[in-house]
Design a protein around this motif. Structure first.
Motif, PDB file in Angstrom:
ATOM      1  N   UNK A  90       0.865  -1.185   0.000  1.00  0.00           N
ATOM      2  CA  UNK A  90       0.000   0.000   0.000  1.00  0.00           C
ATOM      3  C   UNK A  90       0.899   1.232   0.000  1.00  0.00           C
ATOM      4  N   UNK A  91       0.772   2.061  -1.011  1.00  0.00           N
ATOM      5  CA  UNK A  91       1.639   3.238  -1.141  1.00  0.00           C
ATOM      6  C   UNK A  91       1.051   4.439  -0.403  1.00  0.00           C
ATOM      7  N   UNK A  92       1.861   5.014   0.495  1.00  0.00           N
ATOM      8  CA  UNK A  92       1.438   6.256   1.139  1.00  0.00           C
ATOM      9  C   UNK A  92       1.535   7.430   0.184  1.00  0.00           C
ATOM     10  N   UNK A  93       2.549   7.405  -0.668  1.00  0.00           N
ATOM     11  CA  UNK A  93       2.763   8.550  -1.557  1.00  0.00           C
ATOM     12  C   UNK A  93       3.522   8.145  -2.809  1.00  0.00           C
ATOM     13  N   UNK A  94       3.364   8.950  -3.850  1.00  0.00           N
ATOM     14  CA  UNK A  94       4.175   8.850  -5.061  1.00  0.00           C
ATOM     15  C   UNK A  94       4.741  10.232  -5.341  1.00  0.00           C
ATOM     16  N   UNK A  95       6.041  10.307  -5.566  1.00  0.00           N
ATOM     17  CA  UNK A  95       6.697  11.569  -5.904  1.00  0.00           C
ATOM     18  C   UNK A  95       7.295  11.477  -7.297  1.00  0.00           C
ATOM     19  N   UNK A  96       7.149  12.555  -8.059  1.00  0.00           N
ATOM     20  CA  UNK A  96       7.755  12.572  -9.392  1.00  0.00           C
ATOM     21  C   UNK A  96       8.181  13.989  -9.730  1.00  0.00           C
ATOM     22  N   UNK A  97       9.240  14.114 -10.546  1.00  0.00           N
ATOM     23  CA  UNK A  97       9.663  15.432 -11.012  1.00  0.00           C
ATOM     24  C   UNK A  97       8.546  16.093 -11.824  1.00  0.00           C
ATOM     25  N   UNK A  98       8.550  17.426 -11.841  1.00  0.00           N
ATOM     26  CA  UNK A  98       7.504  18.167 -12.540  1.00  0.00           C
ATOM     27  C   UNK A  98       8.110  19.336 -13.293  1.00  0.00           C
ATOM     28  N   UNK A  99       7.745  19.436 -14.559  1.00  0.00           N
ATOM     29  CA  UNK A  99       8.123  20.612 -15.352  1.00  0.00           C
ATOM     30  C   UNK A  99       6.823  21.267 -15.818  1.00  0.00           C
ATOM     31  N   UNK A 100       6.286  20.843 -16.960  1.00  0.00           N
ATOM     32  CA  UNK A 100       4.970  21.333 -17.377  1.00  0.00           C
ATOM     33  C   UNK A 100       3.847  20.577 -16.697  1.00  0.00           C
ATOM     34  N   UNK A 101       4.170  19.406 -16.107  1.00  0.00           N
ATOM     35  CA  UNK A 101       3.188  18.680 -15.315  1.00  0.00           C
ATOM     36  C   UNK A 101       2.507  17.513 -15.999  1.00  0.00           C
ATOM     37  N   UNK A 102       2.951  17.168 -17.201  1.00  0.00           N
ATOM     38  CA  UNK A 102       2.307  16.064 -17.911  1.00  0.00           C
ATOM     39  C   UNK A 102       2.421  14.746 -17.166  1.00  0.00           C
ATOM     40  N   UNK A 103       3.599  14.482 -16.634  1.00  0.00           N
ATOM     41  CA  UNK A 103       3.809  13.220 -15.923  1.00  0.00           C
ATOM     42  C   UNK A 103       3.035  13.191 -14.605  1.00  0.00           C
ATOM     43  N   UNK A 104       3.224  14.228 -13.794  1.00  0.00           N
ATOM     44  CA  UNK A 104       2.582  14.198 -12.474  1.00  0.00           C
ATOM     45  C   UNK A 104       1.059  14.261 -12.626  1.00  0.00           C
ATOM     46  N   UNK A 105       0.580  14.972 -13.642  1.00  0.00           N
ATOM     47  CA  UNK A 105      -0.865  15.016 -13.886  1.00  0.00           C
ATOM     48  C   UNK A 105      -1.394  13.635 -14.257  1.00  0.00           C
ATOM     49  N   UNK A 106      -0.660  12.942 -15.112  1.00  0.00           N
ATOM     50  CA  UNK A 106      -1.073  11.601 -15.526  1.00  0.00           C
ATOM     51  C   UNK A 106      -1.022  10.609 -14.375  1.00  0.00           C
ATOM     52  N   UNK A 107       0.036  10.707 -13.562  1.00  0.00           N
ATOM     53  CA  UNK A 107       0.151   9.809 -12.410  1.00  0.00           C
ATOM     54  C   UNK A 107      -0.995  10.062 -11.425  1.00  0.00           C
ATOM     55  N   UNK A 108      -1.262  11.338 -11.177  1.00  0.00           N
ATOM     56  CA  UNK A 108      -2.337  11.694 -10.236  1.00  0.00           C
ATOM     57  C   UNK A 108      -3.678  11.164 -10.726  1.00  0.00           C
TER      58      UNK A 108
END
Lengths: 328, 328
Positions: free
Chosen positions: B176-194
């Protein structure tokens, strides 16, 4: 002399024994490598194993089998580095004191790593001293258990879990492996892999890869009996300088190895650089021997599906940097 | 302005679309890192993705959706590097001509990588030129499709497959993951992960990590509206210098992001060195931002189970060497 060979069941038992502590390392592919070789190559990343090499597996399996009453008397090992770290870390997990006999010129990374796991270190001189005699004397003195680097059925069974995982992962992906290549020093790893595949996938060819002049396995298979390599100038593959394969590994190799290859220091350097620059993987020179056989063309991979073990990543980082600079 | 947000189903469709070409990258652990942080950290190695970064996923998904009739007219992209390589490689797989607008000072590795995939390159000056205007003009001229780096629902859905894989792998391991962290520039990756986690595991907190002074996502979330970061001196994280998140990524972030963090160049350098020396992993400075938040303590990981995306490994190797030298 009859040797006590491990069986496939010993590898399965080792896998269960190490499962709580060792990582199931990834088996990855690289599109550039596949394209350049005209092959499909699955890279087993023991570089990401605990302690930075596969040696942790065998050490964990061996030390895990020491009877509780003997554990307080500790373990002794002799090693140029990765076995030292494997034994030190495995001993720490079982609360067993560890004493490691290491060459004075062992890479700094490996020395520091061994100390960091809490082991005591005794140095020897590669040119003058008999490390095995030193270790044996220390064992006699303290009642400790000697954890040999490769000529021990429990070590071979532990390293054989690398082969078991490759075979299982390949089967899960529906991949039929034509061959598996792995670096070879005393032969514990390649012997264990060959044993695992003799049951899991007997048609897969298993090949050892040694540094030139330290090609004891190649010479032994050619001669049909254990034969020492000439040695000479140290290889950059400091972890692959055993002059002669162990009795157990050689007995398994005679039964199950398809072929034995050797690569030059230059081929190892180029491979270390290629791994960093193209594959984005850190691997020490000793750990790159299997891949070097593919990249140098000494193993003709074209059209084949091949697994290669990258065995460790504890080399001095400066060596990788130098290799990359030369490869520009 | 209403934006066309991708849905979880779009991520699932992207996963199916890219499956024949993209790798399911490994999710690995390191015992030293876990011990030092008092946490369990799962590292998602997009460093081993085709083209050396996660950007291949979004590009492949976007280009794969171009109607056959438009494919011969090619694609155009503007990028500081990893998106360029992702687009070039994805376009080549679909036999689509690719033209990439790149900054003159892009890292050599990224330039060479882009050329090697067969793309045409047009240079611009970061200080003087508007790269988007150049790309738009080229598209108009040739009838090409513009493949944006992040503000496109198909790009975000493609990058979201990183999140989908993390969630699936964690579930398979019973973690069970408490959190996921990822680098962010324009936000495409973190938006998709979220977006992926909002369905797969809504209780997992998703956090973006940006370089200081290029923390547009952090400022935008604080302000409740898209807000540009001050920028200024270039960050060593050359891939994370977008001043403001895209509309689509920001809309997803507002809905699904738990927090936004920022790290310094020094913290990034230390993390790059730590990754090479301790984790035996190569990662470029931009790709190390998520891990830097853990190692710097900006994210308090103690007692938690956390996944971190290492997004790429295309940085100039000399930078990693320098970071390691400084960290000795």
């Amino acid at each position: 002399m009859a040797v006590n060979l491990p069986t496939f069941a010993d590898i399965e038992a080792a896998a269960a024994r190490i499962a709580p502590f060792a990582f199931k390392t990834p088996l990855v592919e690289n599109a550039d490598l596949n394209r350049e070789l005209g092959a499909r190559v699955l890279l087993k990343l023991e570089t990401l194993q605990r302690t930075g090499s596969f040696k942790f597996r065998g050490a964990l399996n061996r030390i895990g089998k020491i009877p509780p009453a003997d554990r307080t008397k500790g373990v002794v090992a002799f090693s140029s580095g990765n076995h030292a770290q494997g034994v030190a870390a495995a001993a720490a997990l079982f609360d067993v004191p560890a004493l490691i006999v290491m060459p004075k010129d062992a890479p700094r990374t490996k020395l520091e790593g061994t100390r960091a796991y809490g082991a005591e270190i005794v140095f020897y001189d590669r040119d003058k001293d008999d490390r095995e005699a030193i270790a044996t004397a220390l064992c006699a003195e303290r009642g400790s258990t000697l954890v040999r680097p490769f000529d021990d059925p429990d070590i071979v069974a532990g390293q054989g879990t690398v082969g078991l995982e490759i075979a299982q992962d390949a089967a899960l992906r529906g991949v039929a492996l034509d061959a598996v290549l792995a670096p070879c020093s005393g032969g514990g790893l390649i012997g264990g892999i060959a044993l695992a595949f003799s049951v899991m996938s007997p048609s897969t060819r298993i090949l050892s890869v040694e540094p030139e002049n330290y090609d004891g396995m190649r010479r032994s298979l050619a001669a049909g009996a254990r034969t020492a390599a000439p040695g000479g100038a140290p290889s950059i593959a400091d972890g692959l300088m055993a002059p002669i394969p162990g009795e157990i590994p050689f007995a398994l190799a005679k039964l199950h190895l398809a072929d034995a290859l050797a690569v030059s220091d230059l081929e190892l350097m180029k491979t270390v650089a290629y791994a960093a620059q193209t594959l984005k993987l850190l691997v020490e020179s000793s750990g790159a021997a299997g891949l070097a056989a593919l990249i140098s063309g000494k193993y003709a991979a074209r059209g084949k599906t091949v697994a290669v073990v990258l065995t460790g990543a504890n080399g001095d980082f400066s060596m990788i940097v130098e290799a990359c600079a030369q490869n520009r």
